[in-house]
Design a protein around this motif. Sequence first.
Motif, PDB file in Angstrom:
ATOM      1  N   THR A  91       0.828  -1.203   0.000  1.00  0.00           N
ATOM      2  CA  THR A  91       0.000   0.000   0.000  1.00  0.00           C
ATOM      3  C   THR A  91       0.864   1.255   0.000  1.00  0.00           C
ATOM      4  O   THR A  91       0.557   2.235  -0.678  1.00  0.00           O
ATOM      5  CB  THR A  91      -0.950  -0.011   1.214  1.00  0.00           C
ATOM      6  OG1 THR A  91      -1.782  -1.169   1.115  1.00  0.00           O
ATOM      7  CG2 THR A  91      -1.819   1.230   1.253  1.00  0.00           C
ATOM      8  N   GLN A 116      -7.411   0.221  -0.792  1.00  0.00           N
ATOM      9  CA  GLN A 116      -7.678  -0.962   0.016  1.00  0.00           C
ATOM     10  C   GLN A 116      -8.866  -0.734   0.947  1.00  0.00           C
ATOM     11  O   GLN A 116      -9.731  -1.596   1.085  1.00  0.00           O
ATOM     12  CB  GLN A 116      -6.415  -1.253   0.832  1.00  0.00           C
ATOM     13  CG  GLN A 116      -6.479  -2.483   1.682  1.00  0.00           C
ATOM     14  CD  GLN A 116      -5.121  -2.775   2.328  1.00  0.00           C
ATOM     15  OE1 GLN A 116      -4.118  -2.136   2.037  1.00  0.00           O
ATOM     16  NE2 GLN A 116      -5.089  -3.743   3.195  1.00  0.00           N
ATOM     17  N   ASP A 131      -5.746  -2.059  -5.029  1.00  0.00           N
ATOM     18  CA  ASP A 131      -5.056  -2.458  -3.807  1.00  0.00           C
ATOM     19  C   ASP A 131      -5.909  -3.464  -3.052  1.00  0.00           C
ATOM     20  O   ASP A 131      -6.950  -3.115  -2.522  1.00  0.00           O
ATOM     21  CB  ASP A 131      -4.757  -1.223  -2.950  1.00  0.00           C
ATOM     22  CG  ASP A 131      -3.703  -1.507  -1.886  1.00  0.00           C
ATOM     23  OD1 ASP A 131      -3.239  -2.665  -1.803  1.00  0.00           O
ATOM     24  OD2 ASP A 131      -3.344  -0.572  -1.141  1.00  0.00           O
ATOM     25  N   GLU A 132      -5.471  -4.686  -3.032  1.00  0.00           N
ATOM     26  CA  GLU A 132      -6.204  -5.805  -2.421  1.00  0.00           C
ATOM     27  C   GLU A 132      -7.676  -5.783  -2.838  1.00  0.00           C
ATOM     28  O   GLU A 132      -8.554  -5.668  -1.993  1.00  0.00           O
ATOM     29  CB  GLU A 132      -6.109  -5.724  -0.891  1.00  0.00           C
ATOM     30  CG  GLU A 132      -4.694  -5.473  -0.431  1.00  0.00           C
ATOM     31  CD  GLU A 132      -4.143  -6.576   0.449  1.00  0.00           C
ATOM     32  OE1 GLU A 132      -4.898  -7.495   0.795  1.00  0.00           O
ATOM     33  OE2 GLU A 132      -2.946  -6.498   0.759  1.00  0.00           O
TER      34      GLU A 132
HETATM   35 MG   LIG Z   1      -2.021  -2.826   2.101  1.00  0.00          MG
END
Ligand SMILES: [Mg+2]
Lengths: 307, 253
Positions: free
Chosen positions: A45, A85, A159-160
């Motif tokens: 991140t 995320q 992100d994820e």
């Molecule tokens: Mg992360």
Amino acid sequence: MQPIISIQNLSKTYEGGFQALKNIDLDINKGEIFALLGPNGAGKTTLISIICGIVNLSEGRVIAAGHDIVKDFRAARKTIGLVPQELSTDAFESVWNTVSFSRGLFGKPRDDRHIEKVLKDLSLWDKRNSAIKGLSGGMKRRVLIAKALSHEPEILFLDEPTAGVDVELRRDMWKMVRELRNKGVTIILTTHYIEEAEEMADRIGVISKGKIILVDDKHALMQKLGQKQLTIHLKHELPAIPEDMSQYPLTLSADGLCLIYTFDTQRDESGVADILRKLNEHGIDFKDLHSSQSSLEDIFVSLVHGA
Amino acid sequence: MNFYAIRAIYKFEMSRTWRTLLQSIASPVLSTSLYFIVFGTAIGSRMQSINGIDYGAFIIPGLVMLTLLTQSLSNASFGIYFPRFSGTIFEVLSAPVSYVEILLGYVGAAASKSVLVGLLILITAQLFVDYEIQHPVWMFAFLVLTAVTFSLFGFIIGIWADSFEKLQLIPMMVITPLAFLGGSFYSIDMLPPVWQTVTLFNPVVYLISGFRWSFFGIADVNVGLSLGMIALFLVLCIIGVAWIFKTGYRLKD
Ligand SMILES: [Mg+2]
Ligand SMILES: Nc1ncnc2c1ncn2[C@@H]1O[C@H](COP(=O)(O)OP(=O)(O)O)[C@@H](O)[C@H]1O
């Protein structure tokens, strides 16, 4: 071809003195799906946040679509879409307004047709007038994706993207990611699920403790580091492995009906042919052969623990 | 200039205003009107006129200023604090916008809203009190300058605050007392001499005095000085904001 993102000697030290990224060098090719794979806290991140302008870098530089992300942030950021995320969304605004807002924010003139298409592709069209706070977590994730796509970015960061996401959305998302790639969009996703990287990515970078340990083409990566197992199902029970075959890494199953041969795919000579010839010489019949390749998970575990 | 971005932020902020119309506009207009009824009509009829101006009319500029200050502060501080609090600020930080554009969007919207409230109060006041504005252009200039300055100040508070309590702290503990003691309800020369001097350290005095001059042509302090003080405060706020953006203070790690 020039990389679409070039990260050069990038380091990040947070205010408390914690070094989250250590001399990262990484190139992302135009039009690829790149998976950044690493455990929680590895710095995924942080890396994305720096490229997108949310976190200041401490050292090094990043070029995105030919523009320095600090000196020429305007041109660089115009090309980038980010799905973060965290599910950070507005609460009281409608889906339509929040997605239109994003388009304007990124300097694009109003285009209702494009917003309509994005919302329809993400099955958000029916919800376009709903306030975001009433939506489920999966729907909010879709809204964040719609916001990132509202300004037609060349580079998309996810992100994820599938953390806590239902099967349906995961499937929709992968479909969308492939379609975007077909249109030439470069996609960088982070994950700590290996299957995800394995399923989606063209190339994989492994990050651990703020360092990129390895970057490679997915297939090459698996080939390079993967171990293959060949299982030979025998017709008759074998009491012991013949003596002149003891130099091979063979194991015999407890019931004597399976021979298991483990070999490194990195070696040119797998030795499989030799083994089969020897079995033939000994008159050992077999009914089936079965080979399996170690998954990225195994590769990953051995890398991160070896590092 | 990313005009689309400025417009997007401005529109987005204003849409919050329209959505919460009662709270954001009707409520300050109503509560200020209560002052007109109580002080202007009920009590004011028994008060002497000040410098030849009816007490009911005399307090109008001060009350408008009072509301303008608190509204500008709370609009702007909330406008930037809330996205920080909810996490949606990430999008603004990742967008191709410069700090000037972010400011034009957020502070512009906050100031527009408080100017709107100020004008509505002036219109409402006509229902209760008879008054005329001698220098309407100057009146509007004071209104806008003050709204912008205090919206900038509110923006700084919204960046500095890391809790809702802190967000309320400065408006409640500093600005409201200063505004009440800044001559909203009296003329400075009605005070004992010592307090007349002390009062001159209250920046709000200059705002109210200048604003009142634009209505009635009379002022506690020189109009030029009033303008100078607003300009000074504006410059200080701009410096503060510039520093915040340069360092990324409380915005970027
Ligand atoms: Mg992360
Ligand atoms: N704002 C911050 N201040 C200090 N440390 C941070 C901050 N954000 C992240 N970190 C630390 O940096 C490391 C990397 O975090 P992050 O980039 O979020 O990892 P990942 O996304 O790979 O899980 C973690 O150890 C985390 O605790």
